[in-house]
Design a protein around this motif. Structure first.
Motif, PDB file in Angstrom:
ATOM      1  N   THR A   1      -4.273   0.932  -3.392  1.00 18.49           N
ATOM      2  CA  THR A   1      -4.883   1.616  -2.266  1.00 18.49           C
ATOM      3  C   THR A   1      -5.169   0.627  -1.138  1.00 18.49           C
ATOM      4  O   THR A   1      -5.470  -0.538  -1.382  1.00 18.49           O
ATOM      5  CB  THR A   1      -6.206   2.276  -2.711  1.00 18.49           C
ATOM      6  OG1 THR A   1      -5.949   3.099  -3.841  1.00 18.49           O
ATOM      7  CG2 THR A   1      -6.811   3.106  -1.598  1.00 18.49           C
TER       8      THR A   1
ATOM      9  N   SER B   1      -7.301  -0.982   0.560  1.00 18.17           N
ATOM     10  CA  SER B   1      -8.732  -1.194   0.339  1.00 18.17           C
ATOM     11  C   SER B   1      -9.012  -2.657   0.066  1.00 18.17           C
ATOM     12  O   SER B   1      -8.324  -3.293  -0.750  1.00 18.17           O
ATOM     13  CB  SER B   1      -9.197  -0.341  -0.853  1.00 18.17           C
ATOM     14  OG  SER B   1     -10.425  -0.778  -1.350  1.00 18.17           O
TER      15      SER B   1
ATOM     16  N   SER C   1      -5.943  -5.439   5.330  1.00 19.75           N
ATOM     17  CA  SER C   1      -7.070  -5.094   4.467  1.00 19.75           C
ATOM     18  C   SER C   1      -6.912  -5.711   3.080  1.00 19.75           C
ATOM     19  O   SER C   1      -7.884  -6.196   2.479  1.00 19.75           O
ATOM     20  CB  SER C   1      -7.227  -3.573   4.356  1.00 19.75           C
ATOM     21  OG  SER C   1      -6.068  -2.980   3.787  1.00 19.75           O
TER      22      SER C   1
ATOM     23  N   THR D   1       0.790  -1.225   0.000  1.00 19.48           N
ATOM     24  CA  THR D   1       0.000   0.000   0.000  1.00 19.48           C
ATOM     25  C   THR D   1       0.826   1.281   0.000  1.00 19.48           C
ATOM     26  O   THR D   1       0.273   2.365  -0.162  1.00 19.48           O
ATOM     27  CB  THR D   1      -0.908   0.054   1.244  1.00 19.48           C
ATOM     28  OG1 THR D   1      -0.084   0.118   2.426  1.00 19.48           O
ATOM     29  CG2 THR D   1      -1.808  -1.164   1.327  1.00 19.48           C
TER      30      THR D   1
ATOM     31  N   LYS E   1     -10.101  -2.977  -3.617  1.00 20.01           N
ATOM     32  CA  LYS E   1      -9.052  -2.772  -4.617  1.00 20.01           C
ATOM     33  C   LYS E   1      -8.181  -4.016  -4.775  1.00 20.01           C
ATOM     34  O   LYS E   1      -7.794  -4.378  -5.890  1.00 20.01           O
ATOM     35  CB  LYS E   1      -8.193  -1.561  -4.250  1.00 20.01           C
ATOM     36  CG  LYS E   1      -8.914  -0.220  -4.314  1.00 20.01           C
ATOM     37  CD  LYS E   1      -9.354   0.121  -5.729  1.00 20.01           C
ATOM     38  CE  LYS E   1      -9.985   1.503  -5.779  1.00 20.01           C
ATOM     39  NZ  LYS E   1     -10.496   1.841  -7.138  1.00 20.01           N
TER      40      LYS E   1
END
Length: 334
Positions: free
Chosen positions: A222, A224, A251, A189, A227
């Protein structure tokens, strides 16, 4: 004039000047006199927080983080604030976002509030690219100690407490290789100090094993869930084979679990997944997520202990590291 000028004039270290300013008794009278004489000659007043020469402090520490909604950063802020309270210190929190101007503005704001020190949580406050401007941190450190939690910047009165991210990812990847995996994907990230150490750990493990990693197999995205899910679906539809996924944040690993469920891929029998930070998200997936525990509570506690030692005039190392652990759950079987 600042503490550096006093140090140079008196012919002593910045740490010694700090001890004199904090009223530490572990300084000889001869050295104390040299420091005080240098301050008088330079007309240096030890900043308006009235910390110096044994006077009372504001008993307040500034905390800066980029995003208090981020699980990792929120946990770190909580642990830092709790530990500060145990020492009788209050905290002022500033959530800066990633914009350099805002970071600089909030640093100035905390200095104006007469804080005794500042703790920067996360590696996004320092730009480690060649020629980058980190002067707002260095300038602040000429007045008060600066502690970086999981970031790195060389400088007097700047202290870094970090997880050994390189070794953590390297060891996890090496274990997966030993278990027979060759087709990896690495999702990350950030290009921060921490993010690049993690990526280097992954690449070093691949290089050592003679595994070629093409551009589809490591991807900056990202932070996310959706994503990472989308990217894995994208390369899956390109017929890029993979049976092991490592990520720099839980994540992204959760997104990998959702990807596997969507495509009917059995975890961990057909695909093993490892996340990072051992956050609450690791317990929210089915199967539960194996994750590298980066010891956020220990990092936060160590940062405060280190700051208290510095404020007390103690001599401490500028670089302090903790070792991560891999917490194995149901997304791995190695």
């Amino acid at each position: 004039m600042n503490i550096y000028d006093v140090s140079k004039k008196a012919g002593v270290s910045i740490a010694t000047v700090s001890r004199v300013l904090n009223g530490n008794h572990n300084v000889s009278e001869k050295t104390r006199s040299k420091v005080i004489s240098a301050m008088k000659e330079l007309d240096y007043t030890p900043n308006i927080f009235a910390r110096g020469l044994g006077l009372n402090t504001m008993k307040t520490i500034g905390i800066m983080c980029t995003d208090s909604s981020d699980t990792y950063l929120a946990n770190a802020v909580y642990y830092v604030e709790q530990k500060l309270r145990s020492f009788g210190y209050d905290a002022l929190l500033c959530c800066t976002g990633n914009d350099y101007i805002n970071k600089k503005k909030y640093m100035s704001l905390l200095l104006s509030k007469r804080v005794d020190g500042i703790i920067l949580i996360g590696s996004q406050f320092v730009n480690n690219s060649p020629g980058s401007d980190n002067s707002y941190i260095i300038d602040a450190s000429s007045e008060i100690p600066i502690i970086l939690v999981n970031g790195y910047l060389a400088g007097d009165n700047i202290y870094c407490v970090m997880c050994n991210d390189h070794d953590a990812v390297y060891n996890a990847a090496s274990d997966m290789i030993k278990a027979g995996h060759r087709d990896f994907v690495y999702l990350y990230t950030s290009t921060s100090f921490s993010g690049m150490n993690k990526l280097r750990g992954f690449k070093d493990a691949m290089d050592e094993a003679g595994i070629h990693i093409d551009k589809d197999r490591f991807h900056l995205c990202t932070k996310s869930i959706s994503k990472s899910n989308d990217y894995l679906s994208f390369i899956y539809e390109k017929n890029v084979p993979f049976d092991a996924i490592l990520t720099s944040d839980d994540s992204l690993a959760v997104g990998a679990v959702k990807f596997a469920y969507k495509h009917g891929i059995k975890v961990p029998d057909e695909l093993e997944i490892v996340g990072y930070n051992n956050s609450v998200l690791a317990n929210c997936t089915e199967p539960e997520l194996s994750s590298i525990d980066s010891k956020v509570e220990q990092l936060s506690s160590n940062a405060v202990d280190l700051l208290m030692e510095v404020l007390g005039g103690g001599s401490v190392s500028n670089i302090n590291t903790v070792t991560a652990d891999l917490i194995k759950r149901q997304t791995t079987k190695f």
